[in-house]
Enzyme design. Structure first.
Site, PDB file in Angstrom:
ATOM      1  N   LYS A   1     -14.117  11.686  -5.782  1.00  0.00           N
ATOM      2  CA  LYS A   1     -14.775  10.338  -6.073  1.00  0.00           C
ATOM      3  C   LYS A   1     -15.378   9.889  -4.814  1.00  0.00           C
ATOM      4  CE  LYS A   1     -10.685   9.373  -8.455  1.00  0.00           C
ATOM      5  NZ  LYS A   1      -9.384   8.932  -8.130  1.00  0.00           N
TER       6      LYS A   1
ATOM      7  N   MET B   1     -10.682   1.388   2.364  1.00  0.00           N
ATOM      8  CA  MET B   1     -12.076   1.340   1.408  1.00  0.00           C
ATOM      9  C   MET B   1     -12.809  -0.231   1.707  1.00  0.00           C
ATOM     10  SD  MET B   1     -10.557   2.565  -2.171  1.00  0.00           S
ATOM     11  CE  MET B   1      -9.037   1.540  -1.918  1.00  0.00           C
TER      12      MET B   1
ATOM     13  N   ASP C   1      -8.975  15.691  -4.730  1.00  0.00           N
ATOM     14  CA  ASP C   1     -10.070  14.703  -4.506  1.00  0.00           C
ATOM     15  C   ASP C   1     -10.913  14.977  -3.472  1.00  0.00           C
ATOM     16  OD1 ASP C   1      -8.567  12.865  -6.218  1.00  0.00           O
ATOM     17  OD2 ASP C   1      -7.693  11.691  -4.629  1.00  0.00           O
TER      18      ASP C   1
HETATM   19  N1  SAH Z   1      -4.119   7.200  -0.946  1.00  0.00           N
HETATM   20  C1  SAH Z   1      -5.056   7.151   0.293  1.00  0.00           C
HETATM   21  C2  SAH Z   1      -5.904   6.055   0.396  1.00  0.00           C
HETATM   22  C3  SAH Z   1      -6.868   6.243  -0.609  1.00  0.00           C
HETATM   23  S1  SAH Z   1      -7.993   4.846  -0.683  1.00  0.00           S
HETATM   24  C4  SAH Z   1      -3.950   7.053   1.342  1.00  0.00           C
HETATM   25  O1  SAH Z   1      -2.690   6.826   1.404  1.00  0.00           O
HETATM   26  O2  SAH Z   1      -4.426   7.160   2.677  1.00  0.00           O
HETATM   27  C5  SAH Z   1      -9.360   5.762   0.619  1.00  0.00           C
HETATM   28  C6  SAH Z   1      -9.467   5.011   1.724  1.00  0.00           C
HETATM   29  O3  SAH Z   1      -8.440   5.426   2.424  1.00  0.00           O
HETATM   30  C7  SAH Z   1     -10.761   5.134   2.474  1.00  0.00           C
HETATM   31  O4  SAH Z   1     -11.946   4.338   2.106  1.00  0.00           O
HETATM   32  C8  SAH Z   1     -10.357   4.850   3.939  1.00  0.00           C
HETATM   33  O5  SAH Z   1     -10.386   3.471   4.110  1.00  0.00           O
HETATM   34  C9  SAH Z   1      -8.927   5.346   4.201  1.00  0.00           C
HETATM   35  N2  SAH Z   1      -8.740   6.688   4.575  1.00  0.00           N
HETATM   36  C10 SAH Z   1      -8.286   7.693   4.090  1.00  0.00           C
HETATM   37  N3  SAH Z   1      -8.214   8.773   4.869  1.00  0.00           N
HETATM   38  C11 SAH Z   1      -8.635   8.502   6.068  1.00  0.00           C
HETATM   39  C12 SAH Z   1      -8.900   8.765   7.236  1.00  0.00           C
HETATM   40  N4  SAH Z   1      -8.591  10.126   7.696  1.00  0.00           N
HETATM   41  N5  SAH Z   1      -9.414   8.045   8.282  1.00  0.00           N
HETATM   42  C13 SAH Z   1      -9.725   6.753   8.056  1.00  0.00           C
HETATM   43  N6  SAH Z   1      -9.630   6.128   6.853  1.00  0.00           N
HETATM   44  C14 SAH Z   1      -9.289   6.865   5.799  1.00  0.00           C
END
Ligand code: SAH
Length: 489
Positions: free
Chosen positions: A289, A402, A267
């Site tokens: 995405k 998100m 991703d």
């Molecule tokens: N599977 C991922 C989440 C995917 S959805 C997990 O478990 O973390 C994508 C969202 O995750 C982003 O919009 C944001 O809100 C959050 N996110 C992912 N990585 C991040 C990071 N390093 N810092 C802040 N938010 C993060």
């Protein structure tokens, strides 16, 4: 764990790179009489090791530390309650001296060597005819590391590295091979073809599934491969959580799979320093995405994984955070199951946990929050259909993934459902990376703060009283830093 079979690797560090000072061997001492002189902690550690190797241990010492007393009470050792006497050596396969009397140690060494019994005086290389390595136990696989007595610390560090490299479940793999070997010998008669088959099994999904503790699935794949030993071989898809950004937060298994992959499908959320850790020769496919814009539609990603694995490749599907937290991992697995492709899921540190730790924001706290909810702020057809009543409860931390685009709506709805406008709220931008930023405010004013700042994705929103702790700690650390600067200046 019983050490009764063979060893596979030995790592010795020759002093001069040419000749070895010791011959590494593995001794079968099952039921053999082994003499340990001394009753202290060091002796207890050696006795535990000898018991793992199923020796019959005799301990000679006027007194014993509690650990040895326990073993004595359990009937695991024979205790001779007096000082060492030369006749103790008779009948011993090996002798270990762990006393702190120099004269006794020397006498033990002399008696044992005269009787041609191998002897080890702990921490006295000059009084040893054999030395004991650091052991990585994946029975029946054993790895022994020695620095030839030059640097036990170096040997220990090397051992720690190997411990992390060799999966803890390696023993299960060796046991499986031992069990299936007769069948393979019968079915594949040419030794060369047999070796090729085992090489493929050890680098393929059977081994990987066994390491992941999925014995039944492993056996199924193995049976299929054995039925068609000349076929393409089975592929495997590993859904791997890459964590929130800092490569240090990868799991050991994630790292190993990334380094063994044939193809990595990733991703956009997976940070470049993490991608850099993948096997250099691995093909990389970016199916990234952006919010609202799917670079590759989910159905196509599903099909891609199926197609890649069907050609026998080791596919790593690398996802930001954890694959099962807002990661659509479930949909990909549906497709794999449908197509009969073996798979495994490797958890990762989800953004909420990474951001909380690196942003100094506990998600729960005895005084502030007894529960924590992970919520998606992603709008479906421009509406956020969430159970606002349950989200607006007190003593609860809300983590929105998100959620930046929908922050004004989130804030409005939570206040409308009873959460005070003064509830502390934080925004963590690019958490756990060197660019991490934490902005704090209240439920009422956070949308405004966001509107004023240029926010970069990915960003997480945390709402709840726990945010006060971040502010409190920040004030303290800021003050300390200012004081430091003043002192330095
Ligand atoms: N599977 C991922 C989440 C995917 S959805 C997990 O478990 O973390 C994508 C969202 O995750 C982003 O919009 C944001 O809100 C959050 N996110 C992912 N990585 C991040 C990071 N390093 N810092 C802040 N938010 C993060």
């Amino acid at each position: 764990m019983a050490w009764n079979v063979l060893a596979v690797w030995t790592v010795a560090i020759p002093l001069n790179g040419v000749s070895m000072d010791y011959l590494p061997i593995f001794l079968d001492i099952r039921s053999a009489r082994v003499l340990v002189v001394g009753g202290g902690e060091v002796a207890a550690r050696k006795v535990a090791l000898l018991q793992n190797a199923q020796a019959q241990v005799i301990v000679v010492s006027p007194d014993l530390v509690p650990a040895l007393l326990e073993m004595k009470a359990a009937g695991a050792i024979t205790h001779i309650a007096r000082s060492f006497a030369v006749e103790d050596v008779a009948g011993a396969r090996i002798v270990i001296a762990a006393t702190n009397h120099a004269a006794t140690n020397k006498l033990i060494y002399q008696t044992a060597t005269a009787a041609r019994v191998p002897v080890n005086v702990v921490d006295h290389p000059a009084l040893c005819t054999f030395i004991m390595p650091s052991v990585i136990d994946r029975s029946p696989v054993l790895i022994a590391v020695s620095s030839g007595g030059t640097s036990p610390v170096l040997a220990r560090l090397l051992r720690a590295r190997l411990e992390s490299l060799v999966a803890s479940t390696y023993g299960a793999l060796a046991a499986f091979m031992a069990k299936r070997r007769p069948e393979v010998r019968q079915r594949i008669t040419s030794p060369r073809a047999r070796r090729r088959f085992w090489e493929r099994v050890l680098q393929g999904p059977t081994a990987e599934l066994l390491l992941a503790g999925q014995g039944v699935a492993a056996a199924q794949v193995f049976d299929r491969e054995l039925a068609q030993p000349e076929g393409d071989g089975a592929g495997l898809v590993s859904l791997v959580g890459a964590g929130p950004g800092d490569p240090d937060l990868l799991t050991l298994r994630a790292l190993r799979l990334m380094q063994e992959a044939d193809v990595v499908v990733h991703d956009r959320l997976v940070a470049p320093p993490i991608l850099a850790l993948c096997r250099r020769e691995a093909q990389r496919i970016d199916v990234g995405k952006n919010a609202g814009h799917h670079a590759v539609p989910q159905e196509q990603i599903n099909q891609l994984l199926v197609d890649l694995a069907a050609t026998g490749q080791r596919v790593v599907r690398l996802k930001g955070g954890d694959p099962f937290v807002f990661g659509r991992g479930g949909e990909e697995i549906d497709a794999l199951v449908e197509a009969g492709i073996p798979f495994q899921v490797v958890p990762g540190i989800t953004a909420a946990l990474g951001c909380a730790a690196y942003g100094h924001l506990p998600l729960t706290h005895r005084d502030y929050a007894q529960s924590c909810v992970f919520v998606t702020g992603h709008c479906r057809k421009d509406t956020l259909e969430l159970n606002w009543e349950s989200l607006a409860r007190p003593h609860q931390t809300l983590v929105f993934y998100m959620g930046v685009a929908a922050l004004p709506a989130i804030s409005r709805e939570l206040m409308a459902h009873g959460l005070p406008a003064t509830t502390p709220a934080a925004l963590i931008e690019r958490g756990t990376t060197p660019e991490q930023r934490v902005l704090t405010g209240t439920l009422a004013d956070l949308p405004q703060i966001v509107a004023q700042e240029a926010i970069c994705p990915p960003t997480l929103i945390v709402i709840g009283e726990v945010v006060r702790l971040h502010e409190r700690w920040k004030c303290r650390t800021d003050r300390a830093e200012t004081a430091d600067l003043r002192a330095a200046g």
